[in-house]
Design an enzyme around this catalytic site. Structure first.
Site, PDB file in Angstrom:
ATOM      1  N   ASP A   1      -8.126   1.554   2.553  1.00 55.59           N
ATOM      2  CA  ASP A   1      -7.581   2.502   3.531  1.00 55.59           C
ATOM      3  C   ASP A   1      -8.400   3.760   3.788  1.00 55.59           C
ATOM      4  OD1 ASP A   1      -5.625   2.859   5.473  1.00 55.59           O
ATOM      5  OD2 ASP A   1      -4.374   4.103   4.202  1.00 55.59           O
TER       6      ASP A   1
ATOM      7  N   HIS B   1       0.854  -1.184   0.000  1.00 55.22           N
ATOM      8  CA  HIS B   1       0.000   0.000   0.000  1.00 55.22           C
ATOM      9  C   HIS B   1       0.893   1.237   0.000  1.00 55.22           C
ATOM     10  CE1 HIS B   1      -3.538   2.441   0.724  1.00 55.22           C
ATOM     11  NE2 HIS B   1      -2.907   3.042   1.719  1.00 55.22           N
TER      12      HIS B   1
ATOM     13  N   ASP C   1       1.098   5.025  -0.382  1.00 50.11           N
ATOM     14  CA  ASP C   1       0.410   6.315  -0.408  1.00 50.11           C
ATOM     15  C   ASP C   1       1.156   7.278  -1.319  1.00 50.11           C
ATOM     16  OD1 ASP C   1      -1.719   5.957   1.692  1.00 50.11           O
ATOM     17  OD2 ASP C   1       0.052   5.514   2.907  1.00 50.11           O
TER      18      ASP C   1
ATOM     19  N   HIS D   1      -6.614   9.703  -0.004  1.00 55.93           N
ATOM     20  CA  HIS D   1      -7.279   9.671   1.300  1.00 55.93           C
ATOM     21  C   HIS D   1      -6.447  10.278   2.423  1.00 55.93           C
ATOM     22  CE1 HIS D   1      -5.159   5.790   0.723  1.00 55.93           C
ATOM     23  NE2 HIS D   1      -4.819   5.941   1.989  1.00 55.93           N
TER      24      HIS D   1
END
Length: 1123
Positions: free
Chosen positions: A150, A67, A69, A409
Site C-alpha cells: 500500500d 489490510h 491501517d 504510510h
C-alpha cells in the site's frame, strides 16, 4: 397528443430506466452476501466458452488477507475497537474449525506498513525491528517473506533493508499504471530487485507484483452481487489474464481488501462455493492445484519453479514460453502515478510540521535509547541501580512503538484525516515527555558517581530537565548545568544555540552572562542576539538566542555552566549583538572561513564565493507558490494553476553580527503590534579563533543556513528555489534515499509535478562541464519533495494546503494552514570534497546535540564529561543505533557511509578502534538488521538475470558503485572474559579480538551483553547508603505545549488540526450520473415541448395578426367606399 409522439416519449423513458438500472448495478458495492445453488447446466456452458488457460499447469495460491491501517479515516483505537478485534477473533475461529483455511496478517512483520518516500531509514528499521522482535518473543516466528502493498511508490532502500533482515521475497502493488502495463506485456511482474550497486547481490531480492490491486478480483468479491455462474466465469477469465502477464505458472491471488473479514464466516462461505467448482474441474483448466495459502507458501513454490526451470535447457523452457533469466531492476518506483493528472508527489511535503516533529521525536528516542543503555552498562555492579533503571524499560519500549506507529504510510505522509493525525501528534507528545524522563534519570545514573553524597540525593538536587527556554530572571546567584549529548560516534566541534529569557532588557545584565566548560573551567565565547526588537511582543519579550561553540566526545556528554556573573572582576567572554535596521538586504555581506555571501536588495542570496577554491557563483534564491484547485493530500497537480513569486518584498530588515554568527532577519506582513505573517532568517556561522590555512573549518561553517517561518496559504503550494547561474547539469540531479544518492533526470515532456521526487536528507546538482567539478547541495531538516526544473535549479516544496480533495481515499481536503518553522542548508564545494563530506554533513544536521538542564549549586560527585568509547569511530563508520532489547541484550548497528576518498579506500583500512572504554561486554554476535538470527538468501546468487533497457523507468539508479572497493575493517577489543565469535582470536594481554568488515553502504548489526560483575554487585540491603531514586513525571505538559521549534521562532509549535470525522460533501458521482441520465432526456423533452409550445403560440399569434390585418383592410375598404 398523437400516437407517434406518445411512442417517442415511452421510448425515451424506457432507455432512461435501462440506463439507470445498469449504472446502479455498476456502483452498488454493498450488497449482502448471497448464497447461490449450483447449476450444472450453467457451469457446462462456462467451460464451453473458455478455453485452456495455459499450456503448463497452474498452481494457484489464494491469499486471504485484511489490510488494516493503524490510522487513516479513523484513529488507531477506533479501528481496533470497532473492526480489528472482530476480524482477529473471527479469523482465529475459522482457522481452528478448518485447517485448510489460511490467513495473512501483519504483512511485513513490522509494527506498521511504513511509507517508503518520507520515512527515514532509521525509522523504517525501528518499526520493522519492533514488529519482528514482538513476533519472535511472542510467537517464536521469524519473517522471511513480505507483503508491502500500500505505500505510494517504492524506495530502492527497501530491498537493501529487507534483505538485511533476512527477507527473501517481497510482494509489491502501487507501481505507476504505465509502468505496470509494460511489466505485464513484457512478463516482468516477477523480477529481481537490486537496492544498491555497491552491495550487489547482497541487496537483491525476488519481487512479485500484484496485477491490479490488493482487493478481491471483481467477480469473486463476496460483497458483489454475482451468481455462482458469473463468479466462476469471471474467475477463470481472471486467472487466464493473470497467467499471461508472468513467466511462471505459480499464481498468487489476493482475497481481501481494507478491513475485510469482519464477518470471516460469511466471506469464507462465499469463496467456498466457487472454489469447489474450480477444484472439481481443475483438469479442464490445466490447474495443478488451487488452495488457500500464505505468502511463504507462494514464494517457496515460486522459487522452486525458477530453480527447476533454470536447470533446464533453453529449448526445454521455450516449449513452455519460459525465459531462462529474470529481469534485474536497479532503480526505484518513484513517482507513483495513476494517470497523467494523478502523480502522487504532493504527499512528499504534506503536513510539513508533523514530518518535522516525527523526525525530531525520533532523534530524542535515539538519545533516550543510547543513554539508558549506557546507564545500565555503567551501573552493572549495583543491583539496586539496575533494578531501578529497569523499571523504565517498558516506557522505553512503548516510546519506540510510538515512533514505529507514526511511520505508517498514512501518518508520516500526512494523508489521514486531520483528527487522526492529531491523535498521533498527541501520542508523539506523550512519548517525548516519557523520553525526557528516561533521559533525565539515565543522566543521573551516568553522571552522579558519588552515591554517598547526601547533597546530591536530597530534594535540593533538582533533576535534569528539558528546557526549551532557560529563564534567567532573578538568577544572579544561581547557575545552570547544561549537559549536551552527542548521539554520533564521532567527536563533535560545532556551533550550538539555545534560548534564554531575562526579566528586563538590561544590556549590562546580558553582558554578564557567561558560559564555562565545566571540565576545563574555561570561559568560552558566546554571542547573544535578541529574538525580537519590538517591546509589544510580550510572548517573546526579553527572549534571546545564545550561540556558542562546544566540544562533545563521541557518543558522549559534556557539561557547561551557565550563569550571570556578579563578580566585577570576572570578565565573561560575551558579545551582545545589537540590532541594525537596514533599508535593503544588499547593504551587508556575510563572511566566514569558507564562504562570502552576498544578497539581493530583498535579502535573498545572490552570490556565493567558495574561499577554498576561489569559485564565485551567482545563486538566485527565491520563494514561489503554485496556485491550484486540482491538488489534494496525495497529489500535486499544476494543471490550470500558475506559479507566482512569494516573499519578494520584506517589510523589515534586521542585521546582527558578531564573532560566532552573522544573521539577517526579514519580516513580512508586519503590523503595528508584534504579528508577522512570515519570517526568513539568513545565517552563517563563524569561528574567528582558528587559522584557516592550518585547520579545518567547523562542520557548521560548511553551509549557509536559511530559516523560514510561514503559514499555509489556501490553495497554494510553496517552494524555495536555488538557481546556480551558468550551471550545466544536463537535466540530471540527485536525491538521497537515506542510504545513498540516486540519479534523477528531469523529463521536459512532463509537467513539473510529474518530475518531483522524495528527498530525505539532501538534493544536489553537479556540473558536467570539463572545466568545472563543483557540486551544489541543499540539506533539509524533514522529508520534502523536490525537483530540478531547469539547468542549475533546485526546487524544494516546503508547504502546501488546499480546500479540495484529490479523491484518493481521504475524502476530505488537507487544510493545513498552520505555521511551519524550518531550516535549509546550502553548500557548494568540489565534487571530490563532497564525496567525503556530504553524508557526514547530513548526519550532523539530523543528529543535533540534545541539551538538558540542571539547576543546582553543588556539582560534587558528578562526572563533568563522559564518553563510553575509547576513540571516535572511523570517519566513514556511523554508529546508527545503540539500544537495549529484552533481557538486557544490547543491539548495535554500524553503517559504512563511505565518506572517504575513493582513491585511497581500496589500499588502506580505516582506523582501528576498540569499542568501549571501560565497559566489559560478552556474547558479541552478528545478527540481521532487526537483531534476529543472521540468515543468508542462498538462492539469490543462483538466479540468472538480465537488465531490460526498454523498461519505462529511466532514472533512480545509484549515483556511485563501490562494489569493488575494499571493506572497512574495525577491530574491537575488550578486556576480560568475552565470549565473542572467533573467541580463539586473542591478542596481547589476553584480550579477545573481533575484526568486523563493513562494505560501503552496508549496515551491520550485532547483539551483546554487558558483563555484570556478580561478585562485585552491592546487595539490596539496609547497609547500602542512600541510592539514587527515579524522578517521575517532572516534565509538565505545558512545557511541551509552549515549545519553540527553532531558536529564531516567534511562535510556539501549534499544529492546525480540526475535526473532520464523518462524510465530506464531495461530489456524488452516482447521483451526478443518475441526474444526467434523468436530466438529459428530460431536459431535451422539456426543451422540445417548450419549442413546440412557443412555435404554436407564435403561429397562432401570426395567424391572429393576419386576421386582424385582413379585418382592418376590409373595414378600411368599407369606410372608403361609404358615401
Amino acid at each position: 397528443m398523437n400516437k407517434t409522439k406518445l411512442i417517442k416519449i415511452i421510448f425515451v423513458i424506457g432507455v432512461w430506466i435501462l440506463l439507470s438500472t445498469f449504472i446502479i448495478n455498476i456502483y452498488n458495492e454493498n450488497f449482502e452476501i448471497v448464497n447461490y445453488n449450483n447449476n450444472s447446466q450453467s457451469l457446462k456452458k462456462i467451460f464451453q466458452l473458455n478455453g485452456d488457460l495455459k499450456d503448463e499447469k497452474l498452481s494457484i495460491f489464494l491469499i486471504p488477507h485484511s489490510h488494516c491501517d493503524s490510522g487513516w479515516l479513523q484513529d488507531y483505537d477506533w479501528y481496533y475497537n470497532h473492526v480489528v478485534q472482530y476480524i482477529l477473533s473471527g479469523i482465529v475461529n475459522e482457522l481452528n474449525l478448518d485447517k485448510e483455511k489460511k490467513f495473512n496478517w501483519v504483512e511485513i512483520g513490522g509494527w506498521v506498513q511504513n511509507d517508503e518516500a518520507t520515512a527515514t531509514i532509521d525509522d523504517v528499521i525501528t518499526q520493522m525491528t519492533q514488529g519482528h522482535q514482538w513476533l519472535k518473543d511472542t510467537l517464536n516466528y521469524t519473517i522471511e517473506y513480505a507483503w508491502q502493498i500500500d505505500p505510494f511508490g517504492y524506495s530502492s532502500s527497501t530491498p537493501t533493508i529487507f534483505s538485511s533482515m533476512g527477507i527473501k521475497g517481497l510482494i509489491i502493488n502501487r507501481v505507476s499504471d504505465d509502468v505496470k502495463s509494460y511489466m505485464k506485456s513484457a512478463k516482468e511482474m516477477e523480477f529481481i530487485w537490486k537496492g544498491s550497486e555497491s552491495l550487489g547481490e547482497q541487496s537483491q531480492m525476488l519481487v512479485s507484483t500484484l496485477n491490479v490491486h490488493y482487493d478481491y478480483p471483481k467477480h469473486i468479491d463476496p460483497k458483489k452481487d454475482f451468481s455462482l455462474e458469473e463468479r466462476v466465469k469471471g474467475f477463470t477469465k481472471y486467472i487466464k489474464d493473470l497467467s499471461n502477464t508472468r513467466e511462471s505458472s505459480i499464481l498468487m491471488i489476493p482475497l481481501g481488501d481494507d478491513f475485510r473479514y469482519s464477518n470471516a464466516k460469511n466471506e469464507f462461505s462465499v469463496s467456498k462455493e466457487w472454489l469447489k467448482v474450480i477444484q472439481d474441474n481443475k483438469e479442464k483448466y490445466n490447474i495443478k492445484e488451487i488452495k488457500y495459502a500464505t505468502i511463504d507458501e507462494y514464494f517457496i513454490a515460486l522459487e522452486d519453479e525458477f530453480m527447476n526451470k533454470l536447470g533446464k535447457t533453453v529449448e526445454e523452457n521455450l516449449k513452455t514460453g519460459f525465459s531462462s533469466t529474470l529481469s534485474l531492476y536497479n532503480k526505484d518506483f518513484f513517482p507513483y502515478s495513476t494517470g497523467d493528472l494523478e502523480y502522487w508527489t504532493g504527499y512528499y511535503t504534506t503536513r510539513p510540521l508533523l514530518k518535522r516533529l516525527i523526525r525530531e521525536s525520533s532523534l530524542l528516542q535515539k538519545s533516550s535509547d543510547i543513554l539508558y543503555t549506557l546507564a545500565i552498562g555503567e551501573n552493572s555492579n549495583n543491583q539496586i541501580d539496575i533494578n531501578n533503571l529497569q523499571t523504565l524499560s517498558n516506557q522505553l519500549n512503548e516510546n519506540r512503538n510510538t515512533i514505529a506507529l507514526v511511520q505508517h504510510h498514512d501518518i508520516v505522509t500526512g494523508t489521514s484525516r486531520s483528527f487522526v493525525l492529531n491523535d498521533n501528534f498527541q501520542r508523539l507528545q506523550k512519548s517525548r515527555i516519557s523520553n525526557y524522563n528516561i533521559i533525565s534519570n539515565s543522566l543521573e545514573y551516568l553522571l552522579n558517581k558519588d552515591n554517598n553524597n547526601n547533597e546530591n540525593t536530597d530534594s535540593t538536587n533538582e533533576p535534569f530537565n528539558f528546557e526549551n527556554v532557560i529563564d534567567l530572571s532573578n538568577e544572579i546567584n544561581n547557575q545552570y548545568s547544561l549537559v549536551f549529548h552527542n548521539t554520533l560516534g564521532w567527536e563533535v566541534n560545532q556551533h550550538v544555540s539555545f534560548r534564554i529569557k531575562v526579566n528586563k532588557n538590561d544590556n549590562q545584565l546580558l553582558e554578564s552572562i557567561q558560559l564555562v566548560e565545566a571540565i576545563s573551567n574555561k570561559t568560552i565565547q558566546i554571542q547573544i542576539i535578541p529574538i525580537q526588537d519590538d517591546s509589544n511582543c510580550q510572548s517573546i519579550e526579553n527572549n534571546y538566542i545564545v550561540f556558542a561553540i562546544i566540544n562533545l566526545p563521541p557518543l558522549g556528554l559534556n557539561t557547561y555552566y551557565l550563569s550571570i556573573s556578579s563578580n566585577e572582576d570576572s570578565k565573561p567572554n560575551t558579545i551582545l549583538s545589537k540590532p541594525k535596521l537596514l533599508k535593503k538586504g544588499n547593504e551587508i555581506n556575510f563572511n566566514n572561513n569558507r564562504f562570502k555571501v552576498e544578497f539581493e536588495s530583498n535579502g535573498l542570496i545572490s552570490k556565493i564565493t567558495d574561499k577554498n577554491s576561489n569559485e564565485i557563483k551567482t545563486i538566485e534564491q527565491t520563494f514561489h507558490q503554485y496556485s491550484t484547485k486540482k491538488s489534494g493530500p496525495y497529489i500535486f497537480n499544476v494543471k490550470g494553476g500558475k506559479k507566482h513569486g512569494f516573499l519578494e518584498n520584506p517589510d523589515k530588515f534586521i542585521y546582527h553580527d558578531g564573532p560566532l554568527v552573522s544573521q539577517l532577519t526579514m519580516l513580512y506582513g508586519v503590523d503595528d503590534g508584534c504579528n508577522v505573517t512570515s519570517i526568513v532568517v539568513q545565517r552563517i556561522y563563524k569561528n574567528n579563533e582558528i587559522d584557516n590555512s592550518n585547520s579545518k573549518s567547523l562542520i557548521t561553517e560548511n553551509y549557509i543556513e536559511t530559516g523560514y517561518s510561514i503559514n499555509g496559504d489556501m490553495n497554494r503550494e510553496t517552494t524555495i528555489n536555488y538557481k546556480v547561474k551558468d550551471l550545466e547539469n544536463d537535466d540530471i540531479f540527485y536525491t538521497d534515499n537515506g542510504l545513498e544518492s540516486r540519479k534523477r533526470i528531469y523529463n521536459h515532456d512532463r509537467t513539473v509535478n510529474q518530475n518531483y521526487y522524495p528527498v530525505l536528507g539532501y538534493i544536489k546538482l553537479k556540473e558536467t562541464s570539463e572545466n568545472n567539478n563543483h557540486q551544489y547541495t541543499v540539506y533539509v531538516d524533514r522529508s520534502v519533495g523536490a525537483t530540478s526544473p531547469s539547468d542549475g535549479e533546485m526546487e524544494i516544496m516546503i508547504h502546501r494546503t488546499m480546500d479540495t480533495d484529490d479523491w484518493k481515499g481521504v475524502n476530505w481536503p488537507s487544510k493545513d494552514i498552520g505555521r511551519s518553522d524550518a531550516k535549509l542548508y546550502f553548500n557548494m564545494d568540489l565534487v571530490n570534497n563532497q564525496l567525503q563530506n556530504e553524508k557526514r554533513i547530513s548526519l550532523h544536521i539530523t543528529n543535533q546535540p540534545i541539551m538538558f538542564v540542571k539547576k543546582h549549586n553543588n556539582q560534587t560527585g558528578y562526572l563533568l564529561k563522559y564518553s563510553p568509547l575509547s576513540n571516535q569511530l572511523p570517519s566513514n563508520i556511523h554508529l546508527q543505533s545503540l539500544l537495549t532489547l529484552k533481557n538486557n541484550t544490547v543491539g548495535l548497528r554500524l553503517f559504512n557511509i563511505h565518506e572517504v576518498d575513493s582513491n585511497t579506500q581500496s589500499t588502506t583500512d580505516t582506523d582501528k578502534s576498540t569499542l568501549f572504554n571501560e565497559l566489559e561486554i560478552s556474547n558479541f554476535i552478528e545478527t540481521g538488521l532487526s537483531f534476529l538470527k543472521l540468515t543468508k538468501n542462498n538462492l539469490i546468487d543462483k538466479y540468472s538475470t538480465r537488465i531490460n533497457k526498454k523498461f519505462p523507468v529511466k532514472c533512480g539508479e545509484s549515483e556511485y558503485s563501490f562494489i569493488n572497493e575494499k571493506p572497512s575493517s574495525i577491530i574491537f577489543s575488550n578486556n576480560g572474559t568475552n565470549n565473542i565469535i572467533d573467541g580463539e582470536n586473542k591478542g596481547e594481554n589476553n584480550k579477545t579480538i573481533e575484526t568486523i568488515q563493513i562494505k560501503p553502504h552496508e549496515i551491520k548489526s550485532f547483539t551483546f551483553n554487558f558483563n555484570f560483575q556478580l561478585d562485585q554487585i552491592i546487595p539490596n540491603n539496609n547497609n547500602y547508603a542512600i541510592n539514587k531514586e527515579l524522578n517521575n513525571e517532572y516534565i509538565e505538559q505545558s512545557i511541551e505545549n509552549q515549545r519553540y521549534e527553532y531558536d529564531f521562532s516567534f511562535f510556539p509549535i501549534k499544529p492546525t488540526f480540526y475535526d473532520d470525522r464523518g462524510k465530506y460533501n464531495r461530489p456524488n458521482h452516482l447521483a451526478l450520473i443518475l441526474s444526467l441520465s434523468i436530466g438529459t432526456p428530460a431536459g431535451i423533452l422539456i426543451i422540445v415541448i417548450a419549442l413546440v409550445v412557443i412555435y404554436k403560440k407564435r403561429k397562432n399569434r401570426k395567424t391572429l395578426t393576419s386576421s386582424y390585418s385582413l379585418l382592418n383592410l376590409i373595414l378600411k375598404d368599407r369606410a372608403d367606399s361609404s358615401p
